[in-house]
Structure formats: C-alpha cells, structure tokens
Design an enzyme around this catalytic site. Structure first.
Site, PDB file in Angstrom:
ATOM      1  CG  HIS A  50     -28.606 -53.022   8.068  1.00  0.00           C
ATOM      2  ND1 HIS A  50     -27.341 -53.300   7.619  1.00  0.00           N
ATOM      3  CD2 HIS A  50     -28.544 -53.115   9.420  1.00  0.00           C
ATOM      4  CE1 HIS A  50     -26.546 -53.538   8.637  1.00  0.00           C
ATOM      5  NE2 HIS A  50     -27.269 -53.441   9.743  1.00  0.00           N
ATOM      6  CG  HIS A  91     -25.064 -53.620  21.519  1.00  0.00           C
ATOM      7  ND1 HIS A  91     -26.243 -53.026  21.942  1.00  0.00           N
ATOM      8  CD2 HIS A  91     -24.576 -54.295  22.595  1.00  0.00           C
ATOM      9  CE1 HIS A  91     -26.454 -53.352  23.212  1.00  0.00           C
ATOM     10  NE2 HIS A  91     -25.458 -54.110  23.627  1.00  0.00           N
ATOM     11  CB  SER A 123     -26.576 -50.261  12.108  1.00  0.00           C
ATOM     12  OG  SER A 123     -25.744 -50.670  13.170  1.00  0.00           O
ATOM     13  CD  GLU A 146     -18.688 -52.916  19.725  1.00  0.00           C
ATOM     14  OE1 GLU A 146     -18.367 -53.877  20.458  1.00  0.00           O
ATOM     15  OE2 GLU A 146     -19.774 -52.858  19.109  1.00  0.00           O
ATOM     16  N   GLY A 203     -23.484 -50.870  25.670  1.00  0.00           N
ATOM     17  CA  GLY A 203     -24.713 -50.415  25.028  1.00  0.00           C
ATOM     18  C   GLY A 203     -25.887 -50.278  25.968  1.00  0.00           C
ATOM     19  CG  ASP A 207     -27.645 -55.666  15.923  1.00  0.00           C
ATOM     20  OD1 ASP A 207     -27.971 -56.810  16.270  1.00  0.00           O
ATOM     21  OD2 ASP A 207     -27.026 -55.420  14.871  1.00  0.00           O
TER      22      ASP A 207
END
Length: 282
Positions: free
Chosen positions: A18, A41, A104, A122, A148, A168
């Site tokens: 991050h 993601h 995030s 997601e 994703g 991610d």
C-alpha cells in the site's frame, strides 16, 4: 497458498504494497489530467483487525500494530513519503492502536481527486457485496462482480489514457503465477503506457524464481521490488512478498530506497532478517 485479504490485512506485505501504491498514485497525480485506477482483486475494501479472520493469523500485530507507534519517530524524508498511506490508516482509526486497516480500494478512494475514476473488481460474491455496500454510491467509482484477470482484458485501455492497475490475487490456484504473467502481458498490449503493480507472495522459492525469469523475458524495463521479514525456512513459510511494476513512475525506485530500509528494520521478525531489494529488469 490462500491469500484471502481478510486473513492477512495489515501485515508487513500489506504495508509495503500500500505504501508503494500510494507513491505511484501520488506521482501520477502530479499532472491535473484525470487518471483511471483499476483494482482487479479488490476484496472488501477495509478490514476489522479484531475480526475472526484477522485474529486467526495475528499477522497485523507484527505489521501495522508494531509500525503504527513508531511512525512518529520516522525521519522527515521517510515520514513525508509515508504520509498518504499513514493518513489513510489514521482516517479509519481513533486512539493509539489501529483497529481497522484500509484495503487498496479505501486507499485509492481516499487519494482520488474529483477528476479521477476507479473500478474495483471482486469475484467472491460475499466480498463483492461488502465492497459494493462500501463504495457503490461513491461518485466516479464503479464496483464490478468480475474476475480480475478478465478485467485486465475488458476494462483496458481506459478513456483517460493515464492511470494504473493494482493486481493482487489471492493465490488460491496452483497456476496463479502463470495467470499473472499472462494477465500482465494482456494488459500491456491494451494499455502500453499504464502503470501495472502486480503483488505476489514469496513462499515457495522455485515458483518465485520461475516467475522472476518469466518477468525478465516478457517485460524489459519493469521494476522488481521484494521484501522479507525472515530468512528462508525449510517449511516454506510465508516470509516475504514482491511487486512487479510495469512502467514504474520515474521517482518510485529512489523513494523506495529511502522507505524500505527504515520499514524493514522495524518489521523484521528477528534482528537482521529484514531484507529488501529493488531490481530493474533489463
């Protein structure tokens, strides 16, 4: 390994990820022109560090729990670079011990300007519902129930022509590293000027080494950033993580060279185990 975000929120890898994301966004926002941000993601967006999932691993205790009281002692140069990330954590917490950790999407939403736009994807139904409840009404943010990897193929390039994607995945599938290489390649074909930040765990050394080789063969000029809080172990425990960054911001490597020594010295699990490296792929 299964890296569902809720079990690992606020750990050392989340912090480095991050912080890196915040520095990349800050760089892109130096110009007034709008940027597009894709989170492939996204998870649920924010995490309760006292939840059953977080408590089961306890990883936040050695991550943001340990780092938070030390931020006040950071050198000025380190503190200035950490500020966007630290402010995002502070915005969700009161008191001396953080209870919540912004994922995030929450970090992106906080750093977005009125002219910027974001899409959070997601696939997990419950997580997507929680994400939509948190951000579904936000202006210039769209929440998609979407795979994703498919997002990289259908949502790029953006009309803005400037921006980044944070990738991610949970690493639930055995071929996740191969999927990441293919996903990055597809994204570069569609969005050649975009910044791509792809996160991965360092656990099984052979798999990570093969991934590094694949990156070097396909993405010249990419930046490899890896950190570890413990030495390699025979049981292949989760000890480190990396980010492959395509089209890295010009200032990112030098900023991380300032940040990572300070961060890893405070997040290491045993003295001298906090390691980091930054490697351009040529």
């Amino acid at each position: 390994m299964n890296y569902r975000h809720a079990f690992h929120a606020g750990n050392f890898a989340d912090i480095v990820k991050h912080v890196t994301l915040s520095r990349a966004l800050t760089y892109l926002q130096r110009k007034d022109k709008p940027i597009f941000v894709l989170d492939t993601h996204a998870g649920v967006g924010s995490y309760d560090l006292e939840s059953e999932q977080a408590a089961r691993t306890g990883e936040a205790d050695d991550g943001i729990g340990r780092l938070w009281p030390l931020l006040a002692d950071a050198p000025d140069a380190v503190g200035a670079l950490l500020a966007p990330f630290a402010d995002a954590v502070k915005s969700q917490n009161a008191g001396d011990t953080p209870r919540f950790f912004p994922g995030s999407p929450a970090l992106i939403a906080r750093l977005m300007r009125p002219q910027d736009r974001a899409v959070f994807c997601e696939l997990h139904a419950d997580d997507q519902a929680a994400l939509a409840a948190r951000f579904g009404r936000a202006k210039r943010i769209r929440v998609n129930h979407m795979d994703g990897w498919q997002a990289l193929r259908t949502l790029l390039p953006p009309p803005e022509r400037r921006g980044l994607a944070i990738i991610d995945p949970p690493f639930e599938a055995r071929d996740e590293f191969d999927m990441m290489l293919d996903g990055l390649e597809a994204a570069v074909r569609r969005f050649a000027t975009g910044t791509l930040l792809a996160w991965y765990p360092i656990k099984h050394e052979a798999a990570v080494a093969a991934f590094r080789t694949g990156l070097g063969q396909r993405f010249k000029g990419a930046l490899l950033v890896e950190t570890a809080v413990a030495a390699p172990a025979a049981d292949a425990t989760f000890r480190g993580s990396g980010m492959a960054i395509i089209n890295p911001p010009y200032t990112l490597a030098s900023e991380l060279e300032t940040l990572l020594p300070w961060l890893m010295a405070r997040l290491e699990r045993e003295p001298g185990a906090g390691a980091w490296r930054i490697e351009p792929l040529s």
